[in-house]
Design a protein around this motif. Sequence first.
Motif, PDB file in Angstrom:
ATOM      1  N   SER A  70       0.245   5.652  -2.082  1.00  0.00           N
ATOM      2  CA  SER A  70       1.315   4.660  -2.136  1.00  0.00           C
ATOM      3  C   SER A  70       0.724   3.290  -1.821  1.00  0.00           C
ATOM      4  O   SER A  70      -0.156   3.153  -0.982  1.00  0.00           O
ATOM      5  N   MET A  71       1.206   2.272  -2.533  1.00  0.00           N
ATOM      6  CA  MET A  71       0.651   0.926  -2.388  1.00  0.00           C
ATOM      7  C   MET A  71       1.657  -0.001  -1.726  1.00  0.00           C
ATOM      8  O   MET A  71       2.844   0.032  -2.039  1.00  0.00           O
ATOM      9  N   HIS A  72       1.155  -0.767  -0.763  1.00  0.00           N
ATOM     10  CA  HIS A  72       1.945  -1.769  -0.069  1.00  0.00           C
ATOM     11  C   HIS A  72       1.187  -3.091  -0.171  1.00  0.00           C
ATOM     12  O   HIS A  72      -0.039  -3.109  -0.049  1.00  0.00           O
ATOM     13  N   ARG A  73       1.874  -4.167  -0.380  1.00  0.00           N
ATOM     14  CA  ARG A  73       1.232  -5.484  -0.380  1.00  0.00           C
ATOM     15  C   ARG A  73       1.218  -6.000   1.052  1.00  0.00           C
ATOM     16  O   ARG A  73       2.136  -5.769   1.825  1.00  0.00           O
ATOM     17  N   ALA A  74       0.156  -6.717   1.379  1.00  0.00           N
ATOM     18  CA  ALA A  74       0.012  -7.272   2.726  1.00  0.00           C
ATOM     19  C   ALA A  74      -0.542  -8.679   2.631  1.00  0.00           C
ATOM     20  O   ALA A  74      -1.269  -9.014   1.688  1.00  0.00           O
ATOM     21  N   GLU A  75      -0.204  -9.497   3.608  1.00  0.00           N
ATOM     22  CA  GLU A  75      -0.672 -10.877   3.636  1.00  0.00           C
ATOM     23  C   GLU A  75      -1.885 -11.008   4.536  1.00  0.00           C
ATOM     24  O   GLU A  75      -1.931 -10.456   5.626  1.00  0.00           O
ATOM     25  N   LEU A  76      -2.848 -11.775   4.049  1.00  0.00           N
ATOM     26  CA  LEU A  76      -4.033 -12.136   4.833  1.00  0.00           C
ATOM     27  C   LEU A  76      -3.808 -13.523   5.409  1.00  0.00           C
ATOM     28  O   LEU A  76      -3.203 -14.378   4.759  1.00  0.00           O
ATOM     29  N   SER A  77      -4.324 -13.753   6.579  1.00  0.00           N
ATOM     30  CA  SER A  77      -4.229 -15.071   7.192  1.00  0.00           C
ATOM     31  C   SER A  77      -5.511 -15.352   7.966  1.00  0.00           C
ATOM     32  O   SER A  77      -5.872 -14.585   8.867  1.00  0.00           O
ATOM     33  N   GLY A  78      -6.212 -16.390   7.581  1.00  0.00           N
ATOM     34  CA  GLY A  78      -7.434 -16.762   8.298  1.00  0.00           C
ATOM     35  C   GLY A  78      -8.485 -15.680   8.278  1.00  0.00           C
ATOM     36  O   GLY A  78      -9.226 -15.529   9.247  1.00  0.00           O
ATOM     37  N   GLY A  79      -8.561 -14.908   7.205  1.00  0.00           N
ATOM     38  CA  GLY A  79      -9.558 -13.847   7.107  1.00  0.00           C
ATOM     39  C   GLY A  79      -9.216 -12.603   7.903  1.00  0.00           C
ATOM     40  O   GLY A  79     -10.081 -11.763   8.159  1.00  0.00           O
ATOM     41  N   GLN A  80      -7.936 -12.468   8.287  1.00  0.00           N
ATOM     42  CA  GLN A  80      -7.509 -11.306   9.055  1.00  0.00           C
ATOM     43  C   GLN A  80      -6.307 -10.642   8.389  1.00  0.00           C
ATOM     44  O   GLN A  80      -5.507 -11.289   7.721  1.00  0.00           O
ATOM     45  N   LEU A  81      -6.192  -9.342   8.620  1.00  0.00           N
ATOM     46  CA  LEU A  81      -5.096  -8.555   8.062  1.00  0.00           C
ATOM     47  C   LEU A  81      -4.638  -7.554   9.107  1.00  0.00           C
ATOM     48  O   LEU A  81      -5.451  -6.806   9.654  1.00  0.00           O
ATOM     49  N   ARG A  82      -3.345  -7.546   9.394  1.00  0.00           N
ATOM     50  CA  ARG A  82      -2.773  -6.515  10.262  1.00  0.00           C
ATOM     51  C   ARG A  82      -2.258  -5.408   9.363  1.00  0.00           C
ATOM     52  O   ARG A  82      -1.527  -5.668   8.409  1.00  0.00           O
ATOM     53  N   VAL A  83      -2.654  -4.182   9.670  1.00  0.00           N
ATOM     54  CA  VAL A  83      -2.274  -3.053   8.820  1.00  0.00           C
ATOM     55  C   VAL A  83      -1.942  -1.851   9.695  1.00  0.00           C
ATOM     56  O   VAL A  83      -2.557  -1.637  10.740  1.00  0.00           O
ATOM     57  N   HIS A  84      -0.931  -1.094   9.264  1.00  0.00           N
ATOM     58  CA  HIS A  84      -0.565   0.138   9.967  1.00  0.00           C
ATOM     59  C   HIS A  84      -1.432   1.278   9.428  1.00  0.00           C
ATOM     60  O   HIS A  84      -1.571   1.434   8.212  1.00  0.00           O
ATOM     61  N   LEU A  85      -2.002   2.057  10.316  1.00  0.00           N
ATOM     62  CA  LEU A  85      -2.815   3.210   9.949  1.00  0.00           C
ATOM     63  C   LEU A  85      -2.073   4.476  10.355  1.00  0.00           C
ATOM     64  O   LEU A  85      -2.065   4.848  11.532  1.00  0.00           O
ATOM     65  N   PRO A  86      -1.405   5.140   9.412  1.00  0.00           N
ATOM     66  CA  PRO A  86      -0.725   6.388   9.755  1.00  0.00           C
ATOM     67  C   PRO A  86      -1.729   7.433  10.247  1.00  0.00           C
ATOM     68  O   PRO A  86      -2.918   7.372   9.916  1.00  0.00           O
ATOM     69  N   SER A  87      -1.247   8.393  11.002  1.00  0.00           N
ATOM     70  CA  SER A  87      -2.138   9.440  11.508  1.00  0.00           C
ATOM     71  C   SER A  87      -2.713  10.256  10.352  1.00  0.00           C
ATOM     72  O   SER A  87      -2.064  10.434   9.317  1.00  0.00           O
ATOM     73  N   VAL A  88      -3.925  10.714  10.533  1.00  0.00           N
ATOM     74  CA  VAL A  88      -4.626  11.578   9.583  1.00  0.00           C
ATOM     75  C   VAL A  88      -4.429  11.064   8.147  1.00  0.00           C
ATOM     76  O   VAL A  88      -3.831  11.717   7.312  1.00  0.00           O
ATOM     77  N   SER A  89      -4.939   9.874   7.899  1.00  0.00           N
ATOM     78  CA  SER A  89      -4.741   9.217   6.614  1.00  0.00           C
ATOM     79  C   SER A  89      -6.013   8.572   6.098  1.00  0.00           C
ATOM     80  O   SER A  89      -6.902   8.205   6.865  1.00  0.00           O
ATOM     81  N   PHE A  90      -6.046   8.402   4.775  1.00  0.00           N
ATOM     82  CA  PHE A  90      -7.087   7.641   4.098  1.00  0.00           C
ATOM     83  C   PHE A  90      -6.435   6.349   3.642  1.00  0.00           C
ATOM     84  O   PHE A  90      -5.413   6.380   2.947  1.00  0.00           O
ATOM     85  N   ILE A  91      -6.990   5.211   4.046  1.00  0.00           N
ATOM     86  CA  ILE A  91      -6.412   3.900   3.752  1.00  0.00           C
ATOM     87  C   ILE A  91      -7.457   3.087   3.002  1.00  0.00           C
ATOM     88  O   ILE A  91      -8.627   3.023   3.421  1.00  0.00           O
ATOM     89  N   THR A  92      -7.044   2.453   1.916  1.00  0.00           N
ATOM     90  CA  THR A  92      -7.929   1.564   1.174  1.00  0.00           C
ATOM     91  C   THR A  92      -7.268   0.208   1.068  1.00  0.00           C
ATOM     92  O   THR A  92      -6.092   0.098   0.688  1.00  0.00           O
ATOM     93  N   ILE A  93      -8.020  -0.825   1.396  1.00  0.00           N
ATOM     94  CA  ILE A  93      -7.556  -2.206   1.268  1.00  0.00           C
ATOM     95  C   ILE A  93      -8.341  -2.831   0.122  1.00  0.00           C
ATOM     96  O   ILE A  93      -9.577  -2.820   0.154  1.00  0.00           O
ATOM     97  N   ILE A  94      -7.634  -3.368  -0.859  1.00  0.00           N
ATOM     98  CA  ILE A  94      -8.267  -4.026  -1.998  1.00  0.00           C
ATOM     99  C   ILE A  94      -7.897  -5.506  -1.960  1.00  0.00           C
ATOM    100  O   ILE A  94      -6.717  -5.852  -1.875  1.00  0.00           O
ATOM    101  N   ILE A  95      -8.910  -6.347  -2.038  1.00  0.00           N
ATOM    102  CA  ILE A  95      -8.713  -7.798  -2.047  1.00  0.00           C
ATOM    103  C   ILE A  95      -9.350  -8.345  -3.303  1.00  0.00           C
ATOM    104  O   ILE A  95     -10.533  -8.088  -3.564  1.00  0.00           O
ATOM    105  N   LYS A  96      -8.570  -9.082  -4.070  1.00  0.00           N
ATOM    106  CA  LYS A  96      -9.071  -9.658  -5.338  1.00  0.00           C
ATOM    107  C   LYS A  96      -8.981 -11.165  -5.293  1.00  0.00           C
ATOM    108  O   LYS A  96      -8.135 -11.737  -4.718  1.00  0.00           O
TER     109      LYS A  96
END
Length: 96
Positions: A70-96
Amino acid sequence: MAATPAGAFALPVISSKSTLNAAAFGNIAQGQYAVHMVNNGAACDALVSGLPADKTAAEVYVTNQQEHMSMHRAELSGGQLRVHLPSVSFITIIIK
């Protein structure tokens, strides 16, 4: 992992959580980046820093028993990103 940009090089990663494994890749010339994380522990929030300061958005993909890439959009600010990491999960962040 297939979303890693073509021609990307491995970038150094440091994690303060022992149950989190991470890898980062970037094609600096194209301004494309991928951060892959496996959270083998409890759900938590993470601050990912050291990202390109000129980027303002990212796509966050989550795969686990409840979510299947599942894909969620997230905002970056000053080269930082706050992201929720669900338990026992594989997370990929793509920045273009």
